[in-house]
Design a protein around this motif. Structure first.
Motif, PDB file in Angstrom:
ATOM      1  N   VAL A 112       0.844  -1.192   0.000  1.00  0.00           N
ATOM      2  CA  VAL A 112       0.000   0.000   0.000  1.00  0.00           C
ATOM      3  C   VAL A 112       0.880   1.243   0.000  1.00  0.00           C
ATOM      4  N   ARG A 113       0.520   2.207  -0.861  1.00  0.00           N
ATOM      5  CA  ARG A 113       1.248   3.469  -0.955  1.00  0.00           C
ATOM      6  C   ARG A 113       0.230   4.604  -1.009  1.00  0.00           C
ATOM      7  N   GLY A 114       0.492   5.680  -0.267  1.00  0.00           N
ATOM      8  CA  GLY A 114      -0.403   6.833  -0.283  1.00  0.00           C
ATOM      9  C   GLY A 114      -0.418   7.526   1.060  1.00  0.00           C
ATOM     10  N   ASP A 115      -1.457   8.303   1.314  1.00  0.00           N
ATOM     11  CA  ASP A 115      -1.628   9.006   2.579  1.00  0.00           C
ATOM     12  C   ASP A 115      -2.382   8.056   3.508  1.00  0.00           C
ATOM     13  N   LEU A 116      -1.644   7.356   4.377  1.00  0.00           N
ATOM     14  CA  LEU A 116      -2.196   6.245   5.130  1.00  0.00           C
ATOM     15  C   LEU A 116      -2.232   6.525   6.625  1.00  0.00           C
ATOM     16  N   ARG A 117      -3.201   5.951   7.292  1.00  0.00           N
ATOM     17  CA  ARG A 117      -3.268   5.894   8.745  1.00  0.00           C
ATOM     18  C   ARG A 117      -3.380   4.420   9.081  1.00  0.00           C
ATOM     19  N   VAL A 118      -2.373   3.885   9.752  1.00  0.00           N
ATOM     20  CA  VAL A 118      -2.329   2.456  10.055  1.00  0.00           C
ATOM     21  C   VAL A 118      -2.417   2.279  11.563  1.00  0.00           C
ATOM     22  N   ALA A 119      -3.399   1.491  12.000  1.00  0.00           N
ATOM     23  CA  ALA A 119      -3.559   1.198  13.423  1.00  0.00           C
ATOM     24  C   ALA A 119      -2.846  -0.105  13.730  1.00  0.00           C
ATOM     25  N   ASP A 120      -1.976  -0.061  14.744  1.00  0.00           N
ATOM     26  CA  ASP A 120      -1.308  -1.265  15.218  1.00  0.00           C
ATOM     27  C   ASP A 120      -1.412  -1.290  16.734  1.00  0.00           C
ATOM     28  N   GLY A 121      -0.687  -2.153  17.381  1.00  0.00           N
ATOM     29  CA  GLY A 121      -0.756  -2.267  18.834  1.00  0.00           C
ATOM     30  C   GLY A 121      -0.295  -1.028  19.563  1.00  0.00           C
ATOM     31  N   ASP A 122       0.421  -0.132  18.876  1.00  0.00           N
ATOM     32  CA  ASP A 122       0.936   1.099  19.475  1.00  0.00           C
ATOM     33  C   ASP A 122       0.023   2.296  19.237  1.00  0.00           C
ATOM     34  N   GLY A 123      -1.085   2.084  18.541  1.00  0.00           N
ATOM     35  CA  GLY A 123      -1.982   3.191  18.201  1.00  0.00           C
ATOM     36  C   GLY A 123      -2.000   3.404  16.699  1.00  0.00           C
ATOM     37  N   GLU A 124      -2.295   4.617  16.293  1.00  0.00           N
ATOM     38  CA  GLU A 124      -2.389   4.931  14.872  1.00  0.00           C
ATOM     39  C   GLU A 124      -1.138   5.669  14.425  1.00  0.00           C
ATOM     40  N   ARG A 125      -0.623   5.286  13.258  1.00  0.00           N
ATOM     41  CA  ARG A 125       0.581   5.897  12.703  1.00  0.00           C
ATOM     42  C   ARG A 125       0.297   6.422  11.311  1.00  0.00           C
ATOM     43  N   ARG A 126       0.877   7.575  10.989  1.00  0.00           N
ATOM     44  CA  ARG A 126       0.806   8.098   9.628  1.00  0.00           C
ATOM     45  C   ARG A 126       1.910   7.425   8.831  1.00  0.00           C
ATOM     46  N   GLU A 127       1.552   6.897   7.677  1.00  0.00           N
ATOM     47  CA  GLU A 127       2.480   6.168   6.819  1.00  0.00           C
ATOM     48  C   GLU A 127       2.318   6.632   5.374  1.00  0.00           C
ATOM     49  N   VAL A 130       3.634   0.908   3.048  1.00  0.00           N
ATOM     50  CA  VAL A 130       3.600  -0.240   3.951  1.00  0.00           C
ATOM     51  C   VAL A 130       3.423  -1.528   3.159  1.00  0.00           C
ATOM     52  N   VAL A 131       3.889  -2.622   3.745  1.00  0.00           N
ATOM     53  CA  VAL A 131       3.560  -3.960   3.276  1.00  0.00           C
ATOM     54  C   VAL A 131       2.839  -4.617   4.449  1.00  0.00           C
ATOM     55  N   ASN A 140       4.455  -8.939  13.742  1.00  0.00           N
ATOM     56  CA  ASN A 140       4.523  -7.477  13.748  1.00  0.00           C
ATOM     57  C   ASN A 140       3.251  -6.907  13.110  1.00  0.00           C
ATOM     58  N   GLN A 141       2.108  -7.451  13.466  1.00  0.00           N
ATOM     59  CA  GLN A 141       0.824  -7.034  12.882  1.00  0.00           C
ATOM     60  C   GLN A 141       0.599  -5.533  13.019  1.00  0.00           C
ATOM     61  N   PRO A 142       0.059  -4.890  12.017  1.00  0.00           N
ATOM     62  CA  PRO A 142      -0.481  -5.443  10.778  1.00  0.00           C
ATOM     63  C   PRO A 142       0.563  -5.561   9.664  1.00  0.00           C
ATOM     64  N   TYR A 143       1.819  -5.247   9.964  1.00  0.00           N
ATOM     65  CA  TYR A 143       2.881  -5.258   8.967  1.00  0.00           C
ATOM     66  C   TYR A 143       3.375  -6.676   8.715  1.00  0.00           C
ATOM     67  N   CYS A 144       3.789  -6.953   7.494  1.00  0.00           N
ATOM     68  CA  CYS A 144       4.380  -8.242   7.149  1.00  0.00           C
ATOM     69  C   CYS A 144       5.790  -8.303   7.732  1.00  0.00           C
ATOM     70  N   ASP A 145       6.164  -9.462   8.278  1.00  0.00           N
ATOM     71  CA  ASP A 145       7.534  -9.639   8.762  1.00  0.00           C
ATOM     72  C   ASP A 145       8.193 -10.881   8.150  1.00  0.00           C
ATOM     73  N   HIS A 146       7.621 -11.390   7.084  1.00  0.00           N
ATOM     74  CA  HIS A 146       8.137 -12.564   6.369  1.00  0.00           C
ATOM     75  C   HIS A 146       8.146 -13.819   7.228  1.00  0.00           C
ATOM     76  N   SER A 147       7.259 -13.910   8.207  1.00  0.00           N
ATOM     77  CA  SER A 147       7.242 -15.101   9.053  1.00  0.00           C
ATOM     78  C   SER A 147       6.173 -16.101   8.635  1.00  0.00           C
ATOM     79  N   GLY A 148       5.317 -15.738   7.693  1.00  0.00           N
ATOM     80  CA  GLY A 148       4.234 -16.629   7.297  1.00  0.00           C
ATOM     81  C   GLY A 148       4.279 -16.983   5.826  1.00  0.00           C
ATOM     82  N   PRO A 149       3.274 -17.695   5.365  1.00  0.00           N
ATOM     83  CA  PRO A 149       3.236 -18.150   3.974  1.00  0.00           C
ATOM     84  C   PRO A 149       3.031 -17.022   2.961  1.00  0.00           C
TER      85      PRO A 149
END
Length: 161
Positions: A112-127, A130-131, A140-149
């Protein structure tokens, strides 16, 4: 917030506050580069794009003044995960892509690319980049950390974007 030298030179590391991510900061004359290690997916856009600035064999591994600030910013914008970010000396923020785009990789990650607001365990971040995990296995939800399929090695190759 206190800072400690990270690997010598001008790189500093902000110790994480409770629940906050660890971010390393490399200050230059024209641009400051920040790096969030847990977000890095090793696409290597930085080291291929500006090896004089991004060199994993030295400490600090980022030397923002080794190239023109505009060129550093251009290469950082290629980082699909948003692990690398930049801040020009004038204090302006990295401009987001417009319009916002969402692409699902062949293995299920959301790029995802653009003017983003991503909510994670730390709150909301401007991004701006993101992958996001598409399989639910990332530690590392909601971000990919290459640990899954949903993380195949070639998902972040520039030619495939």
């Amino acid at each position: 917030m206190s800072e400690a030298t990270a690997g010598g030179g001008s790189g500093t590391e902000r110790p994480p506050e409770a629940g906050k991510p660890r971010i390393k900061e490399y200050e230059g004359e024209g641009v400051t580069v920040t790096f969030e290690p847990r977000r890095c997916l090793h696409a290597a856009e930085c080291v291929r794009g500006l090896p004089e600035v991004f060199d994993l064999s030295r400490r600090p591994w980022v030397l923002p003044d080794a190239a023109a600030p505009e060129r550093v910013a251009e290469v950082i914008r290629r980082c699909p995960s948003g692990a690398l970010r930049y801040r020009p000396a004038d204090g302006t923020a990295e401009p987001p892509d417009a319009p916002t785009t969402v692409r699902r990789s062949a293995s299920g990650q959301l790029v995802v690319r653009g003017d983003l607001r991503v909510a994670d365990g730390d709150g909301e971040r401007r991004e701006t980049r993101v992958v996001l995990c598409g399989c639910g296995a990332s530690g590392n939800q909601p971000y990919c950390d290459h640990s899954g399929p949903c993380a195949e090695p070639d998902d972040d190759v520039a030619e495939e974007r």
